[in-house]
Design a protein around this motif. Structure first.
Motif, PDB file in Angstrom:
ATOM      1  N   SER A   1       0.810  -1.218   0.000  1.00 21.52           N
ATOM      2  CA  SER A   1       0.000   0.000   0.000  1.00 21.52           C
ATOM      3  C   SER A   1       0.841   1.265   0.000  1.00 21.52           C
ATOM      4  O   SER A   1       0.409   2.295  -0.521  1.00 21.52           O
ATOM      5  CB  SER A   1      -0.924   0.009   1.229  1.00 21.52           C
ATOM      6  OG  SER A   1      -1.811  -1.079   1.197  1.00 21.52           O
ATOM      7  N   VAL A   2       2.030   1.207   0.570  1.00 21.25           N
ATOM      8  CA  VAL A   2       2.835   2.417   0.669  1.00 21.25           C
ATOM      9  C   VAL A   2       3.235   2.928  -0.704  1.00 21.25           C
ATOM     10  O   VAL A   2       3.508   4.119  -0.878  1.00 21.25           O
ATOM     11  CB  VAL A   2       4.073   2.170   1.563  1.00 21.25           C
ATOM     12  CG1 VAL A   2       5.186   1.468   0.806  1.00 21.25           C
ATOM     13  CG2 VAL A   2       4.563   3.475   2.169  1.00 21.25           C
ATOM     14  N   SER A   3       3.251   2.051  -1.706  1.00 21.46           N
ATOM     15  CA  SER A   3       3.526   2.495  -3.068  1.00 21.46           C
ATOM     16  C   SER A   3       2.260   2.632  -3.895  1.00 21.46           C
ATOM     17  O   SER A   3       2.175   3.483  -4.765  1.00 21.46           O
ATOM     18  CB  SER A   3       4.491   1.524  -3.766  1.00 21.46           C
ATOM     19  OG  SER A   3       3.937   0.226  -3.818  1.00 21.46           O
ATOM     20  N   GLU A   4       1.258   1.805  -3.596  1.00 26.05           N
ATOM     21  CA  GLU A   4       0.026   1.841  -4.377  1.00 26.05           C
ATOM     22  C   GLU A   4      -0.965   2.881  -3.854  1.00 26.05           C
ATOM     23  O   GLU A   4      -1.657   3.536  -4.642  1.00 26.05           O
ATOM     24  CB  GLU A   4      -0.637   0.454  -4.365  1.00 26.05           C
ATOM     25  CG  GLU A   4       0.227  -0.650  -4.936  1.00 26.05           C
ATOM     26  CD  GLU A   4       0.495  -0.467  -6.408  1.00 26.05           C
ATOM     27  OE1 GLU A   4      -0.355   0.121  -7.100  1.00 26.05           O
ATOM     28  OE2 GLU A   4       1.570  -0.896  -6.875  1.00 26.05           O
ATOM     29  N   ALA A   5      -1.066   3.011  -2.558  1.00 22.71           N
ATOM     30  CA  ALA A   5      -2.030   3.938  -1.943  1.00 22.71           C
ATOM     31  C   ALA A   5      -1.425   4.473  -0.651  1.00 22.71           C
ATOM     32  O   ALA A   5      -1.810   4.068   0.448  1.00 22.71           O
ATOM     33  CB  ALA A   5      -3.353   3.226  -1.670  1.00 22.71           C
ATOM     34  N   PRO A   6      -0.465   5.396  -0.744  1.00 22.37           N
ATOM     35  CA  PRO A   6       0.276   5.861   0.435  1.00 22.37           C
ATOM     36  C   PRO A   6      -0.595   6.430   1.542  1.00 22.37           C
ATOM     37  O   PRO A   6      -0.317   6.222   2.721  1.00 22.37           O
ATOM     38  CB  PRO A   6       1.200   6.939  -0.143  1.00 22.37           C
ATOM     39  CG  PRO A   6       1.302   6.643  -1.593  1.00 22.37           C
ATOM     40  CD  PRO A   6       0.008   6.026  -1.988  1.00 22.37           C
ATOM     41  N   SER A   7      -1.644   7.145   1.167  1.00 23.76           N
ATOM     42  CA  SER A   7      -2.503   7.733   2.187  1.00 23.76           C
ATOM     43  C   SER A   7      -3.215   6.658   2.993  1.00 23.76           C
ATOM     44  O   SER A   7      -3.281   6.726   4.233  1.00 23.76           O
ATOM     45  CB  SER A   7      -3.523   8.671   1.527  1.00 23.76           C
ATOM     46  OG  SER A   7      -4.353   9.273   2.488  1.00 23.76           O
TER      47      SER A   7
ATOM     48  N   ASP B   1      -2.562   8.055  -6.391  1.00 19.30           N
ATOM     49  CA  ASP B   1      -2.537   6.949  -5.435  1.00 19.30           C
ATOM     50  C   ASP B   1      -3.343   5.770  -5.970  1.00 19.30           C
ATOM     51  O   ASP B   1      -4.556   5.860  -6.173  1.00 19.30           O
ATOM     52  CB  ASP B   1      -3.119   7.386  -4.089  1.00 19.30           C
ATOM     53  CG  ASP B   1      -2.140   8.219  -3.292  1.00 19.30           C
ATOM     54  OD1 ASP B   1      -1.063   8.516  -3.817  1.00 19.30           O
ATOM     55  OD2 ASP B   1      -2.467   8.598  -2.148  1.00 19.30           O
ATOM     56  N   GLY B   2      -2.657   4.660  -6.187  1.00 17.84           N
ATOM     57  CA  GLY B   2      -3.340   3.463  -6.632  1.00 17.84           C
ATOM     58  C   GLY B   2      -3.894   3.534  -8.041  1.00 17.84           C
ATOM     59  O   GLY B   2      -4.734   2.706  -8.416  1.00 17.84           O
TER      60      GLY B   2
ATOM     61  N   ASN C   1      -8.584   3.093 -14.376  1.00 16.95           N
ATOM     62  CA  ASN C   1      -9.167   4.157 -13.557  1.00 16.95           C
ATOM     63  C   ASN C   1      -9.265   5.490 -14.283  1.00 16.95           C
ATOM     64  O   ASN C   1      -9.710   6.475 -13.692  1.00 16.95           O
ATOM     65  CB  ASN C   1      -8.342   4.366 -12.279  1.00 16.95           C
ATOM     66  CG  ASN C   1      -8.208   3.113 -11.447  1.00 16.95           C
ATOM     67  OD1 ASN C   1      -7.131   2.768 -10.977  1.00 16.95           O
ATOM     68  ND2 ASN C   1      -9.319   2.401 -11.266  1.00 16.95           N
ATOM     69  N   LEU C   2      -8.848   5.552 -15.540  1.00 18.98           N
ATOM     70  CA  LEU C   2      -8.882   6.814 -16.272  1.00 18.98           C
ATOM     71  C   LEU C   2     -10.298   7.382 -16.269  1.00 18.98           C
ATOM     72  O   LEU C   2     -11.260   6.695 -16.629  1.00 18.98           O
ATOM     73  CB  LEU C   2      -8.416   6.599 -17.718  1.00 18.98           C
ATOM     74  CG  LEU C   2      -8.336   7.858 -18.587  1.00 18.98           C
ATOM     75  CD1 LEU C   2      -7.195   8.754 -18.122  1.00 18.98           C
ATOM     76  CD2 LEU C   2      -8.141   7.482 -20.056  1.00 18.98           C
TER      77      LEU C   2
ATOM     78  N   ALA D   1       3.403   6.038 -11.732  1.00 16.34           N
ATOM     79  CA  ALA D   1       2.018   6.417 -12.020  1.00 16.34           C
ATOM     80  C   ALA D   1       1.956   7.498 -13.089  1.00 16.34           C
ATOM     81  O   ALA D   1       1.118   7.451 -13.994  1.00 16.34           O
ATOM     82  CB  ALA D   1       1.316   6.879 -10.752  1.00 16.34           C
ATOM     83  N   CYS D   2       2.863   8.468 -13.014  1.00 17.22           N
ATOM     84  CA  CYS D   2       2.851   9.578 -13.970  1.00 17.22           C
ATOM     85  C   CYS D   2       3.171   9.083 -15.378  1.00 17.22           C
ATOM     86  O   CYS D   2       2.468   9.419 -16.344  1.00 17.22           O
ATOM     87  CB  CYS D   2       3.843  10.645 -13.530  1.00 17.22           C
ATOM     88  SG  CYS D   2       3.895  12.085 -14.611  1.00 17.22           S
TER      89      CYS D   2
END
Length: 679
Positions: free
Chosen positions: A183-189, A404-405, A410-411, A481-482
């Motif tokens: 999660s720390v890389s996929e969804a840090p929050s 995040d994630g 998800n576009l 992600a970018c």
């Protein structure tokens, strides 16, 4: 491991709270002091599991008794701090800030602050330094854990004894750590705030309490304690806000705390145990809960009251005041009400008082929300300035691809994030592509193009400039992600074949961002080779992107960003209106100051356009600046939501610019509706 009082454990609490407080005070070099929270989790897991195991083993365990102890331990100081903070906030916070504060009261009182802040503190939401109750996320995590853990431990011990309990807890711990690391890389929050990624830290303390550890020679234990303390202290200085956290990065502090507690039982005379058992450390550890509760609201309210970051001297003064309040809280609130005799010794009375305190917090929150402000009014124009912080188009609010994630699936859909006659058909003529600045300016371009009978699509990822190949400063999302987003954006352009692609970004993050400043510092007054490389990289990225887009049959419009402000003009104006001062000085800056950040980016865009015939440039600075000054408002219309993102009013302002109309009309010859005009 036994439950006899351990002075060194209280001392370890002092190390934990000291690290957190110094980190929150922004006092260098404690850039990784946030790991103190993880040490707290280990200590809590160890102590509470020790108590639970003893009671379950002896047959005296009662869930009501457990929660009664939690109420006596947690509620008195917590609700005192909530009450005092609310009174101070009502006098200090601006009306909009007060409403946001009120929304955080129920989550804080009902122990789901982590869930609330994980959702509220997004890219465009309130900032940490204006959120007085943010620190209560960790208390919420702990209490959520203790809703489940006592029953789980009871069931495991009854079903299979300590062996089954340890095996199950070990499995859950590993699963939690793996989840945290992913999660720390996929969804840090989510990784930071949610109990699923923090459970292993509390369970590390639980394992320490349940295992029958053999005694080791005191000298061996003393050396281990030194190693454990080093594992805690080093991250305090080595980590910073860029460190991916929690996950494996939390392991040194967590395991260090486990080793220090374990070693202290075998080497009470070791140097670590003796230092942690000093009266000063022990006393600070005893007041650590109160100090944790008090310090953050005082720091935040101090920042709001001053209208700027606190100096080291001011922050130190606030912390000393927090220590004083903590000492008073410990003596007159925590200690008396923690005793079983509190409130006449009636457990029912304590539960009722706790429920009443929660309900009161919810009621106060509702009252503040209804009033819409604190105790003091603000001028109508000041209120308009505050409202500008929420003046975002629905596209800016709903159509950002948050990193995040993020995955290609998800576009954000073109149907929901397009304006114009073809929007419902899933097609468009123009796409606005870029970072959050493209999102904030999209409404202006879409409005102008809609008047021309043209459909416009928004494709935005905050922190991600539309560059297919370039050295970038670190984005706000997980690595990769970018790049993935930009590749997906180009693929959609290949499929839809729009006539015009508008590239928008905060170019100053490259031309005047951290990478450039670091290079200049290394040059010590001379321009180092890295500076030339940074500009060359940006130009190459623009070249690559323009070539890729034009190869697909579309023209390109490069947009230079609007002027940046050190402080959000609307917030600065409202603050001056609220506290007194020259509020109008907030609403403009000299052209020279603005172009310190804009000039290089504008020049690079124009240089890139000159290298690619048919590519146009539109400089937002030409709209918001004259020959002398750049303005951030016109009457009651404020052009910014913060220091650099345009508001909907700002986007409308450039949407009627004659130069923009001419560029768009020429670029879309054959597509523009006959007789259409931006007038």
């Amino acid at each position: 491991m036994g439950l006899a009082y351990r002075a060194d454990v209280d001392g370890l609490r002092a190390v934990a709270v000291g690290s957190v407080v110094l980190y929150h005070s922004h006092i260098p070099p404690f850039t990784g002091g946030y790991i103190g929270v993880d040490v707290f989790f280990v200590v809590s897991g160890f102590l509470i599991t020790s108590i639970l195991y003893r009671e379950i083993k002896s047959g005296t365990f009662s869930l009501l008794d457990f929660y009664d102890r939690r109420i006596r331990r947690i509620f008195p100081a917590l609700f005192l701090v909530l009450a005092v903070t609310t009174l101070l906030a009502a006098h200090i916070l601006l009306p909009r800030q007060m409403v946001l504060y009120a929304k955080s009261l129920p989550p804080s009182a009902l122990f789901y602050a982590n869930v609330h802040f994980e959702q509220a503190l997004n890219y465009f939401g309130p900032k940490a330094n204006e959120t007085p109750l943010l620190h209560l996320w960790s208390l919420a995590v702990e209490e959520q854990f203790y809703i489940v853990f006592p029953l789980l431990l009871f069931a495991l011990l009854r079903l299979g004894g300590r062996t089954l309990a340890l095996a199950a807890i070990a499995v859950i711990s590993v699963a939690s750590l793996v989840y945290a690391q992913i999660s720390v890389s996929e969804a840090p929050s989510m990784a930071f705030y949610m109990p699923m990624s923090r459970a292993w830290e509390l369970l590390a303390g639980a394992v320490l309490a349940l295992v029958a550890w053999p005694r080791v020679p005191p000298k061996v234990a003393a050396v281990a304690a030194l190693a454990g303390m080093a594992a805690i202290i080093v991250p305090v200085f080595a980590y910073n806000y860029l460190t991916p956290f929690p996950g494996l990065s939390a392991a040194p502090a967590v395991l260090g705390a486990v080793v220090v507690i374990w070693a202290g039982a075998s080497a009470p005379e070791g140097v670590v145990s003796r230092v942690l058992s000093l009266p000063g450390f022990v006393y600070m550890g005893r007041m650590s809960y109160s100090l944790y509760l008090w310090h953050w609201p005082l720091l935040v309210l101090g920042v709001v009251w001053k209208g700027r970051a606190l100096t080291y001297f001011e922050a130190g003064g606030v912390i000393l005041f927090a220590v004083l309040l903590s000492a008073l809280s410990l003596k007159y609130v925590e200690t008396p009400l923690r005793r079983p005799q509190a409130l006449g010794g009636s457990r029912r009375a304590r539960f009722a008082a706790g429920a009443a305190a929660m309900l009161l917090a919810v009621g106060v929150s509702a009252g503040i929300a209804q009033a819409g402000r604190g105790f003091w009014p603000i001028s109508p124009r000041g209120a308009a300035a505050e409202a500008a912080a929420d003046d975002q188009s629905r596209f800016q609010k709903n159509c950002n691809n948050m990193p995040d994630g993020w995955r290609p699936r998800n576009l954000q859909s073109m149907v929901d994030c397009s304006v114009g006659p073809k929007a419902a058909l899933g097609s468009y003529d123009v796409v606005v592509w870029g970072d959050s600045h493209s999102g904030s300016s999209f409404f202006g371009f879409a409005d102008a193009l809609d008047r021309l009978g043209v459909t416009t699509r928004m494709m935005t990822m905050p922190g991600c400039p539309p560059l297919l190949s370039a050295a970038r400063t670190r984005g706000i999302g997980p690595p990769g992600a970018c790049n993935t987003f930009n590749e997906v954006a180009l693929e959609e352009i290949r499929q839809v074949k729009p006539r015009l692609v508008i590239l928008v970004a905060r170019w100053s993050l490259v031309t005047r961002g951290p990478a450039l400043n670091a290079a200049l510092m290394r040059g010590r007054g001379e321009e180092p080779a890295e500076v030339e490389q940074i500009f060359k990289s940006l130009l190459e990225g623009l070249d690559t992107t323009i070539e890729a887009v034009t190869a697909l049959g579309a023209r390109v419009l490069l947009v230079g960003q609007a002027p940046e402000y050190r402080y959000a003009p609307n917030h600065c104006f409202a603050w001056k209106e609220f506290y007194g001062g020259d509020s109008n000085a907030c609403l403009s800056q000299s052209r020279a100051d603005a172009f310190f950040y804009l000039a290089d980016g504008n020049a690079l865009l124009e240089r890139a356009a000159a290298r690619h015939p048919g590519t146009d440039v539109f400089l937002l600075s030409d709209v918001f600046c004259d020959k002398e000054r750049c303005r951030a408002s016109e009457g009651d219309r404020f052009f910014y939501v913060d220091g650099d993102h345009l508001s909907a009013a700002g986007a409308r302002t450039f949407s009627v610019d004659e130069r923009l109309r001419a560029i768009l009309t020429a670029a879309l010859a054959g597509v523009v509706r006959p007789g259409a005009s931006v007038q």
